[in-house]
Design an enzyme around this catalytic site. Structure first.
Site, PDB file in Angstrom:
ATOM      1  CG  HIS A   1      59.554  43.319  -1.244  1.00 40.27           C
ATOM      2  ND1 HIS A   1      60.332  43.919  -0.863  1.00 40.27           N
ATOM      3  CD2 HIS A   1      59.645  43.261  -2.718  1.00 40.27           C
ATOM      4  CE1 HIS A   1      60.911  44.542  -1.707  1.00 40.27           C
ATOM      5  NE2 HIS A   1      60.712  44.155  -2.687  1.00 40.27           N
TER       6      HIS A   1
ATOM      7  CG  HIS B   1      59.212  41.369 -12.986  1.00 39.38           C
ATOM      8  ND1 HIS B   1      58.492  42.195 -13.586  1.00 39.38           N
ATOM      9  CD2 HIS B   1      59.228  41.902 -11.623  1.00 39.38           C
ATOM     10  CE1 HIS B   1      57.853  43.075 -12.929  1.00 39.38           C
ATOM     11  NE2 HIS B   1      58.472  43.031 -11.830  1.00 39.38           N
TER      12      HIS B   1
ATOM     13  CB  SER C   1      47.543  39.548  -7.729  1.00 39.22           C
ATOM     14  OG  SER C   1      46.495  38.516  -7.997  1.00 39.22           O
ATOM     15  CG  MET C   2      46.756  39.008  -2.360  1.00 43.33           C
ATOM     16  SD  MET C   2      47.029  40.042  -0.726  1.00 43.33           S
ATOM     17  CE  MET C   2      45.868  41.151  -1.108  1.00 43.33           C
TER      18      MET C   2
ATOM     19  CG  ASP D   1      64.173  46.276  -3.944  1.00 43.51           C
ATOM     20  OD1 ASP D   1      65.330  45.937  -3.235  1.00 43.51           O
ATOM     21  OD2 ASP D   1      63.181  45.593  -3.318  1.00 43.51           O
TER      22      ASP D   1
ATOM     23  CE  LYS E   1      51.100  42.339  -0.513  1.00 51.20           C
ATOM     24  NZ  LYS E   1      52.162  41.587  -1.364  1.00 51.20           N
TER      25      LYS E   1
ATOM     26  CG  HIS F   1      58.655  39.506  -4.515  1.00 53.94           C
ATOM     27  ND1 HIS F   1      57.694  40.440  -4.880  1.00 53.94           N
ATOM     28  CD2 HIS F   1      59.862  39.976  -5.330  1.00 53.94           C
ATOM     29  CE1 HIS F   1      58.079  41.393  -5.938  1.00 53.94           C
ATOM     30  NE2 HIS F   1      59.222  41.286  -5.898  1.00 53.94           N
TER      31      HIS F   1
END
Lengths: 480, 133
Positions: free
Chosen positions: A206, A403, A379-380, A98, A479, A237
């Site tokens: 992402h 990152h 994280s979410m 990616d 997501k 993202h």
């Protein structure tokens, strides 16, 4: 094999694995970590992978590992390696599939209370406006010549076409496009895969998150970045989608025979590399830069869809402005001090973010006193961070910080014993609405699958690589 | 068809078996397509030829070919038939239809060389493959 038993502390939050010629290492490994993080890192093969990177020809300085390091393929994720630009190598695996996966933060003229009660509506509206791309299609159709413009000029071309404002690229790493991109080095297959995907998010890790600024820790820097407590921001993202993936696939396939030609061998096939100055190396860098530009154009297209959605819901006074846009999968030619001398190097950042310090000439004038913004998505269910690059990064890590939180559990382990509805319910109970294309998209990305983002950020802050500016909390998560 | 998922911190892998090498390669392609939704109708045929340096790189190239055909929308494959296979080249026919409603359940970015393995086992063949997702 884990190399954990070889780790030696070298001051606060720094550890090293000394050079070992029996392992083919040409330099040492330096890892930035707390004891708690180190214990987690030792569980997978990431230290061995960092040692493999130390074996690459022409590596300048140590093979570096950020506190979010975890096992990748070839390079560890969270790995940084600077290769001498004249006699070193370039490795597509050191960038990853990616290419220019990255994050962009958008701030809004809205406070948290302004969207209370409308989080679900907003998240659903964004979900409709920004396709995940699992079905393959995005909102923007490109002709072959338009795609070449995107590859050559990235987000700058998108802005000229009306997909944003001139200010957007001023506040992006490399001003939204790398020089030296070569659209002709990108295969027809890569172009075919990418052509319909501009403006799509992708899946896996992402995401697009609607967040608010929970806490400011560095008021002057936050002010410079236009951030204040309770303000609504959006973190995007995404990367270069199928186009970048195919560029990496194409060059990895070619590099097997090219390596024989140059007499190179590597401990892991995924580390395939060629001399920077070879025709193959230059072709890869030209194609990689083109794919990177596609990624910047992609985040610009997503920003455009986001703005349309926000303006439809909240009116034009929303003023959604780009705070900054950084990439975390890239190889860039830069000049750094290494071993006491100035050297031109190709810095491979594989899951690592450029973090230039205050007064660096590549930072927008408004941010010169603060340093370059660095975004660390957690994280979410937890938090994300805004940091600012520090001088320590220039001195030790080729201007680089971490990152993300870094994965802890595999996707299969994360899903085990978890109930989709329960996960959604728990997140909603803590004020976070999640919309995902697939159930797996949520289960694999549960908060427990990641390291503690606060601990990761503490390490880079204490080590002087990047300092804490603001902590962000999610409200709505989209997501793939 | 049997395959099992392999754990990896960031990505996902699978181990697959076949009585013969062609069967192994066909099963690996089916394992890759298990990350997509549904089956396409076998309306059209597509001949492919793939080259590698050895069995592992040939397997990666073959799976990346299938991935490309799906991702570009050219073909959602329903079946795979390997005709010839040696360590550097394979020819095959894929049956399926141009991709319409089919989508990824989890977008696979690429097939990697990470710890790629093709070996004889239990009188047949076995391979381990990691995917970047």
């Amino acid at each position: 094999m884990s190399l954990a038993h070889r780790l030696e502390p070298i001051g606060d939050f720094r550890w090293r694995i000394p050079r070992d010629e029996r392992l083919g290492m040409r330099t040492e490994v330096v890892i930035y970590a707390s004891q708690a993080i180190l214990d987690q890192v030792a569980r997978d093969q990431s230290l061995q992978q960092a040692a493999n990177v130390a074996a690459l020809p022409g590596i300048a300085g140590p093979s570096l590992a950020m506190p979010d390091i975890h096992q990748g393929y070839g390079f560890p994720i969270g790995g940084v390696a600077a290769m001498d630009a004249s006699h070193g190598v370039v490795s597509p695996g050191g960038v990853g599939f990616d290419i220019n996966c990255g994050v962009r933060l958008v701030r809004c003229a809205l406070r948290r209370q302004d969207i209370a009660g409308r989080i679900r509506e907003l998240t659903e509206a964004v979900f409709r406006a920004v396709p995940c791309g699992t079905g393959g299609h995005g909102p923007i159709g490109l002709t072959a010549s338009q795609l070449d413009e995107v590859l050559a000029r990235g987000a700058r071309w998108m802005v000229e076409q009306g997909y944003g404002h001139a200010r957007d690229v001023e506040f992006s790493e490399a001003r939204g496009a790398l020089e030296g991109a070569d659209p002709d080095a990108v295969s027809a297959r890569a172009k075919e895969r990418g052509r319909s995907q501009l403006g799509t998010l992708g899946s896996g890790n992402h995401f697009l998150e609607i967040q608010y600024v929970e806490r400011v820790e560095d008021a002057p820097a936050a002010r410079a970045f236009g951030l204040e407590e309770q303000q609504v921001v959006v973190l995007i993202h995404s990367g270069s989608r199928g186009l970048g993936h195919q560029v990496c696939t194409d060059f990895l396939q070619q590099m097997g025979s090219a390596m024989k030609k140059y007499g190179l061998s590597v401990p892991d096939r995924q580390l395939a590399c060629v001399p920077v100055r070879s025709p193959e190396g230059q072709a890869y860098l030209g194609a990689m830069r083109a794919a990177a530009n596609f990624a910047w154009a992609n985040r610009q297209a997503i920003t455009h869809s986001l703005r349309q959605t926000l303006e439809r819901m909240f009116g034009r006074t929303i003023r959604a402005e780009v705070v900054y846009d950084v990439c975390h999968n890239i190889a860039k030619q830069e000049t750094h001090l290494a071993g006491g001398t100035r050297r031109d190097v190709v810095v491979h950042r594989k899951g690592a973010t450029r973090a230039f310090p205050p007064h660096h000439r590549e930072i927008p004038a408004d941010y010169r006193e603060a340093g370059q913004p660095v975004f660390i998505p957690g994280s979410m269910g937890t938090a994300s961070w805004v940091l600012a690059g520090q001088q320590g990064a220039m001195e030790e890590t080729f201007g680089t910080a971490c990152h993300g939180a870094g994965r802890l559990l595999s996707r299969t382990a994360a899903q085990k014993g978890k109930d989709y509805r329960q996960v959604l319910h728990d997140l909603e109970a803590s004020g976070i609405y999640v919309r995902s294309e697939t159930r797996a998209g949520i289960l694999e990305e549960i908060p427990e699958a990641y390291k503690d983002v606060d601990e990761v950020v503490r390490v880079v802050h204490e080590a002087g690589l990047a300092r804490r500016v603001a902590r962000l909390r999610p409200l709505g998560v989209m997501k793939g | 068809m049997e395959f099992e998922l392999l754990a990896h911190t960031a990505d996902v892998g699978f181990r697959v078996r076949g009585a013969t090498l062609p069967e192994l390669f066909e099963n690996a392609a089916r394992a890759l397509m298990s990350f997509t939704t549904g089956q396409a109708a076998p309306e059209v045929r597509r001949a492919v030829e793939v080259r590698g340096e050895d069995y592992p790189s040939l397997l990666v190239a073959w799976l990346n070919e299938v991935l490309y055909l799906f991702d570009s929308g050219e073909l959602a494959p329903a079946s795979f038939h390997i005709h010839t296979l040696d360590s550097t080249r394979l020819t095959a026919t894929l049956e399926g239809s141009p991709r319409r409603g089919e989508s990824w359940r989890l977008i696979v970015k690429a097939v990697t060389y990470h710890q790629i393995e093709v070996k004889e086992a239990d009188g047949g063949w076995e391979a381990a493959v990691y995917l970047d997702v």
